[in-house]
Design an enzyme around this catalytic site. Structure first.
Site, PDB file in Angstrom:
ATOM      1  N   HIS A 162       0.835  -1.245  -0.167  1.00  0.00           N
ATOM      2  CA  HIS A 162      -0.076  -0.104   0.014  1.00  0.00           C
ATOM      3  C   HIS A 162       0.886   1.328  -0.092  1.00  0.00           C
ATOM      4  CE1 HIS A 162       0.983  -0.383   4.378  1.00  0.00           C
ATOM      5  NE2 HIS A 162       0.187   0.787   4.775  1.00  0.00           N
ATOM      6  N   HIS A 173       1.265   3.777   2.049  1.00  0.00           N
ATOM      7  CA  HIS A 173       2.116   4.421   3.220  1.00  0.00           C
ATOM      8  C   HIS A 173       3.421   4.473   2.956  1.00  0.00           C
ATOM      9  CE1 HIS A 173      -1.705   3.990   5.926  1.00  0.00           C
ATOM     10  NE2 HIS A 173      -1.889   5.145   5.404  1.00  0.00           N
ATOM     11  N   ASP A 222       6.021   4.236   4.731  1.00  0.00           N
ATOM     12  CA  ASP A 222       6.951   3.079   5.293  1.00  0.00           C
ATOM     13  C   ASP A 222       6.959   1.896   4.638  1.00  0.00           C
ATOM     14  OD1 ASP A 222       4.368   3.288   6.346  1.00  0.00           O
ATOM     15  OD2 ASP A 222       4.844   1.619   7.897  1.00  0.00           O
ATOM     16  N   HIS A 239      -7.154  -1.586   5.991  1.00  0.00           N
ATOM     17  CA  HIS A 239      -6.327  -0.442   6.517  1.00  0.00           C
ATOM     18  C   HIS A 239      -7.047   0.820   6.097  1.00  0.00           C
ATOM     19  CE1 HIS A 239      -2.485   0.743   8.216  1.00  0.00           C
ATOM     20  NE2 HIS A 239      -1.875   1.108   7.080  1.00  0.00           N
ATOM     21  N   ASP A 255      -0.265  -3.919   5.931  1.00  0.00           N
ATOM     22  CA  ASP A 255      -0.674  -3.554   7.446  1.00  0.00           C
ATOM     23  C   ASP A 255      -2.359  -3.740   7.405  1.00  0.00           C
ATOM     24  OD1 ASP A 255       1.764  -2.446   7.620  1.00  0.00           O
ATOM     25  OD2 ASP A 255       1.180  -0.204   7.846  1.00  0.00           O
ATOM     26  N   HIS A 313       6.344  -5.108  11.929  1.00  0.00           N
ATOM     27  CA  HIS A 313       5.729  -3.680  11.914  1.00  0.00           C
ATOM     28  C   HIS A 313       5.621  -3.096  13.486  1.00  0.00           C
ATOM     29  CE1 HIS A 313       3.007  -0.532  10.645  1.00  0.00           C
ATOM     30  NE2 HIS A 313       3.612  -0.505   9.647  1.00  0.00           N
TER      31      HIS A 313
HETATM   32 ZN   LIG Z   1       3.251   0.375   7.747  1.00  0.00          ZN
HETATM   33 ZN   LIG Z   2       0.133   1.434   6.683  1.00  0.00          ZN
END
Ligand SMILES: [Zn+2]
Ligand SMILES: [Zn+2]
Length: 303
Positions: free
Chosen positions: A62, A64, A66, A142, A212, A270
């Protein structure tokens, strides 16, 4: 046949305590699959001495940061190192747009082709297949559309018993068919059942990456019997409400997913930057699913 997972980065959104954002390398018989590419992934590849020459497939869960901020650096290095082999990137459609903006404004002419495979997060789909392996998406829940990835070995061919080749004078041309399950007709017209000639192939191995996500059980059926399951475990019990609020999972909830999926082994990662020590995360998961391990960076898990 080699099938193992190396953890490159296993922290949550903020790098802390010498832990880095999400990134993993799956090695199947020398072919490398990069799963998520958090900031600094190329430094992690160097640190763990992972050769990039066999890395042709990158999977991004995804958007995000990170999980993909390391991508532009890695691709730029590929270019500076005169990579020519095409690269396949599987991820949300907007990732292509983001990468193209970087290349446009840095006036970068890529020397290799990138094939983007746009992933939608509506239902599980087969997104990759070769002669030995296939990859399905896992639909996660998420704050952004997010998919996990389910790597499954294909069922191998049956093993032919060497002594039976001589006994029944089996010709070379018949071997492939027998390995695929066919019976054999000998020179006298007698049918020898396949079960007498072969043994079962080894059970297919599998790896599922789930990060996530908030705690959901909707994909448990899909992953039934998975060999190795990676599931995010951002928080301890005490922060269960926070997990729900931020669409993340506690380690106990991750363990419950592993239990229901009848996974052989669970790896959790994570981790929230608020925990320097990870013992409590591990302890709470093991109360539910004893075969739980921490995604410590540099660890290699056999699948
Ligand atoms: Zn993450
Ligand atoms: Zn995320």
């Amino acid at each position: 046949m080699q099938f193992d997972l190396t953890i490159l980065g296993s922290n949550g959104a903020i790098p802390a305590h010498d832990r880095h954002p999400s990134s993993q390398i799956l090695n199947y018989n020398g072919n490398l699959f990069l799963i998520d590419c958090g900031e600094g992934t190329q430094f992690r590849l160097n640190k763990f001495n992972i050769k990039r020459g066999k890395l042709d497939h990158i999977f991004i869960s995804h958007l995000h940061g990170d999980h993909y901020f390391g991508l532009i650096g890695l691709l730029t290095s590929f270019n500076l190192n005169w990579r020519e082999t095409p690269l396949h990137i599987y991820g949300p459609a907007a990732l292509e747009e983001i990468m193209n903006v970087h290349f446009k404004h840095s006036q970068t002419q890529l020397k290799f082709q990138i094939h983007y495979h746009h992933i939608s997060a509506d239902e599980p789909r087969l997104i990759y297949e070769d002669e030995a392996l296939e990859v399905e998406t896992i639909i996660l829940k998420h704050r952004l559309p997010t998919t996990g990835f389910y790597f499954k070995e294909k069922k191998g061919l049956r093993k032919i018993l060497v002594e039976k080749i001589a006994e029944y004078k089996i010709q070379h041309k018949d071997i492939t068919g027998i390995k695929k399950g066919a019976d054999f007709t000998d020179e006298n017209g007698r049918i020898i059942p396949n079960a007498e000639l072969t043994t079962d192939p080894p059970a297919p191995r599998s790896y599922a990456y789930c990060s996530d996500t908030v705690f959901i059980e909707s994909f448990v059926e899909q992953l039934k019997g998975v060999g190795l399951l990676y599931h995010e475990a951002t928080f301890v019990d005490e922060h269960t409400a926070r997990a729900l609020e931020t669409f993340h999972t506690t380690s106990r909830q991750a363990a419950s997913v592993a239990l229901q999926a009848k996974a052989q082994k669970l790896v959790i990662g994570h981790f929230s930057a608020r925990y320097e020590n990870l013992d409590l995360l591990l302890h709470q998961a093991r109360e539910v699913f004893p075969e739980t391990h921490l995604a410590i960076e540099g660890t290699v898990f056999q699948i």
